[in-house]
Enzyme design. Structure first.
Site, PDB file in Angstrom:
ATOM      1  N   LYS A   1      23.761  20.310 -53.528  1.00 28.77           N
ATOM      2  CA  LYS A   1      23.504  20.332 -54.974  1.00 28.77           C
ATOM      3  C   LYS A   1      24.374  19.325 -55.724  1.00 28.77           C
ATOM      4  O   LYS A   1      24.586  19.451 -56.924  1.00 28.77           O
ATOM      5  CB  LYS A   1      23.686  21.747 -55.515  1.00 28.77           C
ATOM      6  CG  LYS A   1      22.569  22.669 -55.014  1.00 28.77           C
ATOM      7  CD  LYS A   1      22.686  24.091 -55.497  1.00 28.77           C
ATOM      8  CE  LYS A   1      21.466  24.901 -55.039  1.00 28.77           C
ATOM      9  NZ  LYS A   1      21.581  26.328 -55.288  1.00 28.77           N
TER      10      LYS A   1
ATOM     11  N   LYS B   1      14.083  23.486 -48.060  1.00 32.02           N
ATOM     12  CA  LYS B   1      13.637  24.829 -48.454  1.00 32.02           C
ATOM     13  C   LYS B   1      12.982  24.826 -49.833  1.00 32.02           C
ATOM     14  O   LYS B   1      13.315  23.987 -50.682  1.00 32.02           O
ATOM     15  CB  LYS B   1      14.807  25.814 -48.438  1.00 32.02           C
ATOM     16  CG  LYS B   1      15.813  25.631 -49.538  1.00 32.02           C
ATOM     17  CD  LYS B   1      16.660  26.891 -49.756  1.00 32.02           C
ATOM     18  CE  LYS B   1      17.442  26.750 -51.051  1.00 32.02           C
ATOM     19  NZ  LYS B   1      17.940  27.971 -51.628  1.00 32.02           N
TER      20      LYS B   1
ATOM     21  N   LYS C   1      14.044  26.863 -56.595  1.00 35.07           N
ATOM     22  CA  LYS C   1      13.715  26.889 -58.027  1.00 35.07           C
ATOM     23  C   LYS C   1      14.102  25.572 -58.678  1.00 35.07           C
ATOM     24  O   LYS C   1      13.379  25.037 -59.490  1.00 35.07           O
ATOM     25  CB  LYS C   1      14.511  28.001 -58.725  1.00 35.07           C
ATOM     26  CG  LYS C   1      14.039  29.381 -58.417  1.00 35.07           C
ATOM     27  CD  LYS C   1      14.766  30.364 -59.321  1.00 35.07           C
ATOM     28  CE  LYS C   1      15.412  31.452 -58.503  1.00 35.07           C
ATOM     29  NZ  LYS C   1      16.781  31.146 -58.089  1.00 35.07           N
TER      30      LYS C   1
HETATM   31  N1  AQP Z   1      13.143  28.995 -49.568  1.00 36.89           N
HETATM   32  C1  AQP Z   1      13.647  30.195 -49.350  1.00 36.89           C
HETATM   33  N2  AQP Z   1      13.275  30.919 -48.275  1.00 36.89           N
HETATM   34  C2  AQP Z   1      13.767  32.157 -48.044  1.00 36.89           C
HETATM   35  N3  AQP Z   1      14.639  32.762 -48.898  1.00 36.89           N
HETATM   36  C3  AQP Z   1      15.022  32.087 -49.996  1.00 36.89           C
HETATM   37  N4  AQP Z   1      15.843  32.402 -51.011  1.00 36.89           N
HETATM   38  C4  AQP Z   1      15.903  31.369 -51.872  1.00 36.89           C
HETATM   39  N5  AQP Z   1      15.124  30.370 -51.456  1.00 36.89           N
HETATM   40  C5  AQP Z   1      14.560  30.782 -50.281  1.00 36.89           C
HETATM   41  C6  AQP Z   1      16.551  33.667 -51.121  1.00 36.89           C
HETATM   42  O1  AQP Z   1      16.242  34.217 -52.403  1.00 36.89           O
HETATM   43  C7  AQP Z   1      17.368  34.954 -52.868  1.00 36.89           C
HETATM   44  C8  AQP Z   1      17.669  34.565 -54.283  1.00 36.89           C
HETATM   45  O2  AQP Z   1      18.030  33.193 -54.304  1.00 36.89           O
HETATM   46  P1  AQP Z   1      18.796  32.582 -55.548  1.00 36.89           P
HETATM   47  O3  AQP Z   1      17.915  32.435 -56.673  1.00 36.89           O
HETATM   48  O4  AQP Z   1      19.938  33.407 -55.901  1.00 36.89           O
HETATM   49  O5  AQP Z   1      19.399  31.227 -55.112  1.00 36.89           O
HETATM   50  P2  AQP Z   1      19.048  30.154 -54.098  1.00 36.89           P
HETATM   51  O6  AQP Z   1      19.247  30.651 -52.727  1.00 36.89           O
HETATM   52  O7  AQP Z   1      19.862  28.969 -54.415  1.00 36.89           O
HETATM   53  O8  AQP Z   1      17.516  29.919 -54.349  1.00 36.89           O
HETATM   54  P3  AQP Z   1      16.806  28.764 -55.077  1.00 36.89           P
HETATM   55  O9  AQP Z   1      15.443  29.179 -55.377  1.00 36.89           O
HETATM   56  O10 AQP Z   1      16.967  27.531 -54.275  1.00 36.89           O
HETATM   57  O11 AQP Z   1      17.580  28.667 -56.427  1.00 36.89           O
HETATM   58  P4  AQP Z   1      18.214  27.441 -57.157  1.00 36.89           P
HETATM   59  O12 AQP Z   1      17.227  26.340 -57.046  1.00 36.89           O
HETATM   60  O13 AQP Z   1      18.392  27.935 -58.541  1.00 36.89           O
HETATM   61  O14 AQP Z   1      19.502  27.135 -56.467  1.00 36.89           O
HETATM   62  C9  AQP Z   1      18.512  34.669 -51.895  1.00 36.89           C
HETATM   63  O15 AQP Z   1      18.656  35.773 -51.036  1.00 36.89           O
HETATM   64  C10 AQP Z   1      18.051  33.476 -51.120  1.00 36.89           C
HETATM   65  O16 AQP Z   1      18.544  33.450 -49.802  1.00 36.89           O
END
Ligand code: AQP
Length: 332
Positions: free
Chosen positions: A111, A192, A195
């Site tokens: 990031k 992956k 968001k």
């Molecule tokens: N692509 C994914 N596949 C499986 N699990 C996922 N999680 C996130 N992306 C995937 C799981 O969703 C939960 C909540 O995630 P988060 O919003 O707290 O943060 P993150 O892991 O950083 O997910 P994002 O969507 O990528 O968010 P941003 O872009 O805001 O950083 C967690 O249990 C995560 O493992």
């Protein structure tokens, strides 16, 4: 009954990766464990955010969690910033973690960690995450595969703190689903679904209408050749579609592959399966969104329940590390 804790950032629209990687497990866990789930709004400050949107996204994320099936009569659903013990315990854990440990976090690097202008919070948020978990004496943390390294850090900090200051924290275990633990971006299947980092075409939102889901699945990037085989390293696009099908309909992605002779056949089935999987979520969301006051009341009740548990742990940790306790303890 063992304790479970997990959280989600209100950093954008909740997607299929969040749902399959984490939320589905939360829904089943709430009936088997004493479960705490939170919208981790403080984490969303670690990267550039829009202050005009954060509060509404927090409420919307909580609404989504109820739409996917979290039931506040059997679990505790709350907003992280409503429970001040989270940042308070974080400082104790920042004084337990090392600079080198945080610098090695791959999510920090992915990031933009190398960039001088990133927020210091991006560097320290895995410690806030450790506080989120340790405050609830959680034995089990159901998350997607991307959180493995952060959970390992939480375990390290709990063990180190216990070693230096006496038994204070429960050392938690990771729980990742067998299928779809890492849902990949439909346009860039080597990374992956996310968001903040994925394109709209690469991400399926849990509230996407059927026509959008169908469009995105049909436009999904597939791999060279025409054979439908499950080989994540050499065929990440097709393997991701097989994982999605297995997660939605049940089964093993490897065993589903021989049933297909073309990518288009596979995409048709994936699209149908995802539309059906997410249909009840969309329907429940419509009802919940019509009454935001109800969701706010759930969150207020959840924060009170969470505070009672978190306060006791914080008090224990503050005393263990050697701070002078005020009359009545630290958690008042
Ligand atoms: N692509 C994914 N596949 C499986 N699990 C996922 N999680 C996130 N992306 C995937 C799981 O969703 C939960 C909540 O995630 P988060 O919003 O707290 O943060 P993150 O892991 O950083 O997910 P994002 O969507 O990528 O968010 P941003 O872009 O805001 O950083 C967690 O249990 C995560 O493992």
């Amino acid at each position: 009954m063992s304790r479970v804790l997990s959280g989600v950032q209100p950093s954008g629209d909740v997607h299929l990766g969040n749902y399959l990687g984490a939320f589905r497990t939360w829904v089943s866990d709430q009936h088997r464990h004493e479960a705490f789930f939170c919208v981790v709004d403080l984490h969303a400050l670690a990267q550039e955010h829009d202050p005009a949107l954060l509060a509404s996204r927090t409420l919307e994320t909580a609404t989504n969690l109820m739409a996917v099936g979290l039931d506040p009569s059997v679990c505790t659903l709350f907003v992280q910033s409503h429970v001040p013990e989270h940042p308070r315990l974080t400082w104790l854990l920042e004084c337990t973690a090392t600079f080198g440990e945080l610098r090695r976090m791959t999510q920090f690097k992915e990031k933009g960690g190398e960039n001088e202008s990133v927020r210091a919070g991006l560097f320290t948020y895995p410690v806030l995450q450790a506080a989120d978990i340790l405050l609830y004496d959680a034995q089990r943390v159901p998350v997607g595969e991307d959180q493995r390294q952060h959970l390992e850090l939480t375990r390290t900090l709990a063990i180190r703190f216990n070693h230096h200051y006496g038994e204070t924290f429960v050392v938690p275990e990771l729980a990742v689903p067998e299928v779809a633990a890492r849902v990949m971006d439909l346009q860039e299947p080597a990374r992956k679904m996310s968001k903040s980092l994925s394109s709209p075409l690469g991400t399926i939102g849990v509230l996407d209408p059927p026509e959008d889901i169908d469009h995105k699945v049909r436009r999904a990037v597939t791999d060279a050749g025409t054979a439908v085989v499950y080989e994540p390293l050499t065929k990440p696009g097709v393997s991701n579609l097989l994982e999605l099908l297995a997660a939605a309909n049940g089964g093993d992605p490897k065993e589903l592959a021989p049933g297909y002779t073309s990518y288009s056949q596979l995409k048709r089935d994936v699209s149908e399966a995802l539309v059906e999987l997410l249909r009840p979520v969309r329907e429940r969301h419509l009802e919940l969104a019509a009454d935001p006051g109800h969701v706010e009341a759930v969150l207020a009740n959840g924060a009170a329940k969470a505070s009672a548990v978190a306060g006791a742990t914080l008090d224990r940790a503050m005393r263990a590390i050697g701070l002078l306790a005020p009359r009545g303890g630290f958690s008042v």
